[in-house]
Design an enzyme around this catalytic site. Structure first.
Site, PDB file in Angstrom:
ATOM      1  N   SER A 159      47.054  33.227  43.623  1.00 35.10           N
ATOM      2  CA  SER A 159      45.690  32.921  43.195  1.00 35.10           C
ATOM      3  C   SER A 159      45.621  31.564  42.490  1.00 35.10           C
ATOM      4  CB  SER A 159      45.190  34.007  42.239  1.00 35.10           C
ATOM      5  OG  SER A 159      45.267  35.274  42.847  1.00 35.10           O
TER       6      SER A 159
HETATM    7  N1  SAH Z   1      48.658  38.625  42.259  1.00 35.60           N
HETATM    8  C1  SAH Z   1      49.073  37.656  43.258  1.00 35.60           C
HETATM    9  C2  SAH Z   1      48.003  37.469  44.303  1.00 35.60           C
HETATM   10  C3  SAH Z   1      48.358  38.162  45.538  1.00 35.60           C
HETATM   11  S1  SAH Z   1      47.128  38.130  46.804  1.00 35.60           S
HETATM   12  C4  SAH Z   1      49.423  36.352  42.606  1.00 35.60           C
HETATM   13  O1  SAH Z   1      49.420  36.226  41.400  1.00 35.60           O
HETATM   14  O2  SAH Z   1      49.750  35.443  43.306  1.00 35.60           O
HETATM   15  C5  SAH Z   1      46.786  39.873  46.940  1.00 35.60           C
HETATM   16  C6  SAH Z   1      47.942  40.749  47.305  1.00 35.60           C
HETATM   17  O3  SAH Z   1      47.432  42.075  47.473  1.00 35.60           O
HETATM   18  C7  SAH Z   1      48.660  40.411  48.608  1.00 35.60           C
HETATM   19  O4  SAH Z   1      50.008  40.205  48.372  1.00 35.60           O
HETATM   20  C8  SAH Z   1      48.434  41.655  49.482  1.00 35.60           C
HETATM   21  O5  SAH Z   1      49.523  41.947  50.328  1.00 35.60           O
HETATM   22  C9  SAH Z   1      48.218  42.726  48.444  1.00 35.60           C
HETATM   23  N2  SAH Z   1      47.516  43.934  48.902  1.00 35.60           N
HETATM   24  C10 SAH Z   1      46.484  44.024  49.772  1.00 35.60           C
HETATM   25  N3  SAH Z   1      46.093  45.303  49.919  1.00 35.60           N
HETATM   26  C11 SAH Z   1      46.908  46.056  49.134  1.00 35.60           C
HETATM   27  C12 SAH Z   1      47.028  47.456  48.864  1.00 35.60           C
HETATM   28  N4  SAH Z   1      46.208  48.357  49.421  1.00 35.60           N
HETATM   29  N5  SAH Z   1      47.979  47.862  47.994  1.00 35.60           N
HETATM   30  C13 SAH Z   1      48.804  46.957  47.400  1.00 35.60           C
HETATM   31  N6  SAH Z   1      48.753  45.633  47.614  1.00 35.60           N
HETATM   32  C14 SAH Z   1      47.818  45.180  48.475  1.00 35.60           C
END
Ligand code: SAH
Length: 214
Positions: free
Chosen positions: A64
């Site tokens: 993010s």
């Molecule tokens: N928190 C991260 C941002 C990751 S983007 C950071 O600091 O960089 C969002 C993430 O959510 C992705 O890695 C994606 O694979 C995950 N995601 C999507 N749907 C999900 C679900 N149902 N359960 C767990 N993770 C999920």
């Protein structure tokens, strides 16, 4: 103003992207200075580690924007003794910030290879108050509930109902909601048995998969 003197590009990131936008929560600013975003991005993105935008982390997912991580963290109002559930570990950057500001973090990621990378990075940084789970985070983590805070880092249609069941009272849950192109943050607060909802801040996140996702 910030007293510490970390690497100048990281300091510049925090000052110009986060403080300058009016976020003044001292504990959050310090955590953003202590956790180096460059540790979490793939080698191909290192040159852009302090950019004011999301970056690709593989598997079609993103780390993010720094300001969004700071804003969401500030909205959680962490004092230091909370049990936090995070859904969407990704590369573990937000996880690391949470781990520095709360007592314990439970984090769920649906893409197994992302969890392995995040686990290695967080281990290397010496953060030991984090538990990992691979699976559908829209179902929450019933065996470990209740949680004082729940943070979703991918966008769902609305707050998944299991999260409400797993939220402590008092407690706060925060996540982006809505389809690509029209998302907002949703903050759900539970106090004395009463739920309140507040939608604010247009944003742009990858979509949450799973039972209560898109
Ligand atoms: N928190 C991260 C941002 C990751 S983007 C950071 O600091 O960089 C969002 C993430 O959510 C992705 O890695 C994606 O694979 C995950 N995601 C999507 N749907 C999900 C679900 N149902 N359960 C767990 N993770 C999920």
């Amino acid at each position: 103003m910030i007293a510490e003197t970390p690497r100048s590009s990281l300091l510049q990131m925090v000052r110009s992207q986060i403080e300058a936008r009016g976020l003044r929560d001292r504990r959050v600013l310090e955590a953003m200075l202590t956790v180096d975003r460059a540790e979490f991005v793939p080698a191909s993105e290192k040159a852009y580690a302090y950019d004011d935008r999301p970056l690709p982390i593989g598997a079609g997912q993103t780390i993010s924007q720094p300001y969004m991580v700071a804003l969401m963290t500030a909205e959680l109002e962490l004092k230091g003794d909370e049990r936090v559930l995070e859904i969407g570990t990704g590369c573990g950057y937000q996880t690391a910030i949470l781990a520095r500001l709360a007592r314990e973090v439970w984090t769920i990621e649906v893409v197994p290879e992302l969890v392995m990378d995040a686990w290695h990075t967080l281990e290397r940084l010496g953060l030991s108050n984090i538990r990992f789970h691979v699976g559908d985070g829209t179902l929450g983590w019933p065996d470990e509930s209740l949680f004082d805070r729940i943070l979703g880092t991918a966008a769902a249609p609305d707050i998944p109902s299991p999260w409400i069941e797993e939220l402590a009272d008092p407690g706060v849950a925060l996540l982006p909601i809505g389809p690509l192109g029209s998302q907002r943050l949703l903050k759900v607060t539970l106090r004395d048995g009463e739920l309140t909802r507040r939608e604010f801040c247009p944003c742009s996140f990858v979509l949450m998969r799973g039972r209560h996702g898109f």
